[in-house]
Motif scaffolding. Structure first.
Motif, PDB file in Angstrom:
ATOM      1  N   ILE A 280      -6.884   0.610   0.384  1.00  0.00           N
ATOM      2  CA  ILE A 280      -6.593  -0.084   1.633  1.00  0.00           C
ATOM      3  C   ILE A 280      -7.655  -1.122   1.971  1.00  0.00           C
ATOM      4  O   ILE A 280      -7.355  -2.236   2.403  1.00  0.00           O
ATOM      5  N   VAL A 281      -8.922  -0.772   1.740  1.00  0.00           N
ATOM      6  CA  VAL A 281     -10.000  -1.669   2.163  1.00  0.00           C
ATOM      7  C   VAL A 281     -10.043  -2.951   1.330  1.00  0.00           C
ATOM      8  O   VAL A 281     -10.602  -3.968   1.766  1.00  0.00           O
ATOM      9  N   LEU A 282      -9.414  -2.933   0.143  1.00  0.00           N
ATOM     10  CA  LEU A 282      -9.389  -4.137  -0.690  1.00  0.00           C
ATOM     11  C   LEU A 282      -7.972  -4.636  -0.933  1.00  0.00           C
ATOM     12  O   LEU A 282      -7.748  -5.426  -1.853  1.00  0.00           O
ATOM     13  N   ASP A 283      -7.015  -4.178  -0.130  1.00  0.00           N
ATOM     14  CA  ASP A 283      -5.635  -4.586  -0.374  1.00  0.00           C
ATOM     15  C   ASP A 283      -5.270  -5.825   0.427  1.00  0.00           C
ATOM     16  O   ASP A 283      -5.652  -5.951   1.597  1.00  0.00           O
ATOM     17  N   PRO A 284      -4.510  -6.742  -0.187  1.00  0.00           N
ATOM     18  CA  PRO A 284      -4.125  -7.960   0.525  1.00  0.00           C
ATOM     19  C   PRO A 284      -2.970  -7.767   1.506  1.00  0.00           C
ATOM     20  O   PRO A 284      -2.625  -8.697   2.243  1.00  0.00           O
ATOM     21  N   SER A 285      -2.348  -6.582   1.516  1.00  0.00           N
ATOM     22  CA  SER A 285      -1.217  -6.366   2.407  1.00  0.00           C
ATOM     23  C   SER A 285      -1.526  -5.257   3.418  1.00  0.00           C
ATOM     24  O   SER A 285      -2.578  -4.630   3.382  1.00  0.00           O
ATOM     25  N   VAL A 286      -0.566  -5.023   4.315  1.00  0.00           N
ATOM     26  CA  VAL A 286      -0.813  -4.102   5.434  1.00  0.00           C
ATOM     27  C   VAL A 286       0.371  -3.155   5.653  1.00  0.00           C
ATOM     28  O   VAL A 286       0.642  -2.743   6.772  1.00  0.00           O
ATOM     29  N   TYR A 287       1.085  -2.812   4.587  1.00  0.00           N
ATOM     30  CA  TYR A 287       2.260  -1.959   4.739  1.00  0.00           C
ATOM     31  C   TYR A 287       1.865  -0.580   5.265  1.00  0.00           C
ATOM     32  O   TYR A 287       0.903   0.026   4.787  1.00  0.00           O
ATOM     33  N   THR A 288       2.648  -0.079   6.225  1.00  0.00           N
ATOM     34  CA  THR A 288       2.311   1.206   6.836  1.00  0.00           C
ATOM     35  C   THR A 288       2.499   2.379   5.887  1.00  0.00           C
ATOM     36  O   THR A 288       1.917   3.440   6.110  1.00  0.00           O
ATOM     37  N   TYR A 289       3.283   2.200   4.812  1.00  0.00           N
ATOM     38  CA  TYR A 289       3.466   3.336   3.910  1.00  0.00           C
ATOM     39  C   TYR A 289       2.189   3.639   3.120  1.00  0.00           C
ATOM     40  O   TYR A 289       2.067   4.710   2.519  1.00  0.00           O
TER      41      TYR A 289
END
Length: 321
Positions: A280-289
């Protein structure tokens, strides 16, 4: 009683979310149809799947499983898949509880308190599980997390072959499960080689046919998604419009490093939590799943890594995320 309550809680969330669910199921349905296509059709299926459809970022095991629902009408197949994925969430909670019971065997742990801990942590876990399983219909995440929970159960039983097999199946379902590989190190040192060989063998068996049969499949590893303005990656100062080339390897490296340090410090139950947060801390997206993997991590940490009656990590993660 705690399992009856958790089952009722799961059914309630399923009924609420299912009418508006299946947001991403079409990816699994498409991939499930293509992987069974073989040489038929336009030649973009079978072992050519990833070469022609790099946007399908799920593992081959996920598509093989999803294809089993394709003979049904689309709505029926989606409903059956959502029901199965919801059930696996309950199985994961049971696995976490039994893993904890085995881990604490002989330590004088009060099993009534342990069941209460499983119940309270499970109540936080289930809503986010329904998010990934029903609202989004991400079978790849569901299978990866389910096999990871089975790997944790195998670790507590000291079974190297089963640990390696389950971690391989997790990676064959979704490549991001690579971050959970340090669970192998939680086994006694003399069992590392056997577990590692089983894991490497099954990963190669699932993925190599695609890369050998269609070398263009390597393009799937470079598939980029937009770097969302609200992503943690943006907050870290990465302003690239799409996923930087270094990002996916960095996610895996960070998860593996943090997990290895956790095992070295005797905190192996935190491996999944650290690996999920590294993503999550390095992900370019913000999907709640994405939150479902974090909640699995807190569930395991709360019931195996902690002895407090109130599993506050799970509820803290749910409320924040």
């Amino acid at each position: 009683m705690h399992l009856i309550l958790l089952t009722a809680w799961t059914v309630l969330w399923f009924v609420v979310v299912e009418p508006h669910g299946g947001f991403s199921w079409h990816y699994l349905r498409t991939g499930g149809a293509l992987i069974y296509q073989g040489d038929a059709g336009d030649g973009s299926g079978g072992l050519n799947l990833y070469a022609h459809h790099p946007e399908l970022q799920m593992g081959p095991l996920s598509f093989l499983t999803a294809g089993l629902f394709n003979p049904f009408p689309e709505a029926t197949g989606q409903l059956l898949a959502a029901a199965l994925m919801s059930l696996l969430g309950l199985v994961i909670v049971v696995l976490a509880g039994r893993s904890a019971a085995h881990h604490f065997l002989g330590t004088g742990t009060n099993h009534q308190r342990l069941r209460q801990r499983v119940l309270i942590a499970g109540l936080a876990f289930i809503p986010m599980w329904i998010e990934v399983a029903v609202r989004f219909g991400h079978l790849d995440d569901v299978l990866a997390l389910f096999f990871t929970a089975l790997a944790v159960r195998a670790v507590t039983r000291g079974n190297p072959a089963l640990t390696g097999i389950c971690l391989a199946l997790a990676m064959d379902s979704k490549p991001t499960a690579l971050a959970f590989l340090p669970l192998l190190l939680a086994l006694p040192r003399e069992k590392w080689l056997r577990a590692g060989l089983w894991c490497a063998g099954l990963v190669a068996l699932a993925w190599l046919p695609f890369f050998l049969g269609a070398p263009q499949s390597f393009a799937a590893a470079k598939f980029a998604i937009p770097n969302h303005p609200a992503s943690a990656l943006r907050r870290l100062g990465v302003g690239d419009p799409e996923t930087p080339g270094w990002d996916r390897p960095a996610q895996a490296a960070l998860g593996l490093a943090l997990g290895s340090v956790a095992v070295w410090r005797g905190r192996w139950a935190a491996v999944v939590l650290l690996g999920a947060n590294a993503r999550i801390v390095l992900d370019p997206s913000v999907y709640t799943y994405y939150t479902a993997s974090v909640l699995l991590g807190t569930l395991l940490w709360d019931v195996i890594g902690q002895r407090r009656l109130v599993p506050w990590w799970s509820w803290l993660a749910l409320l924040i995320l």
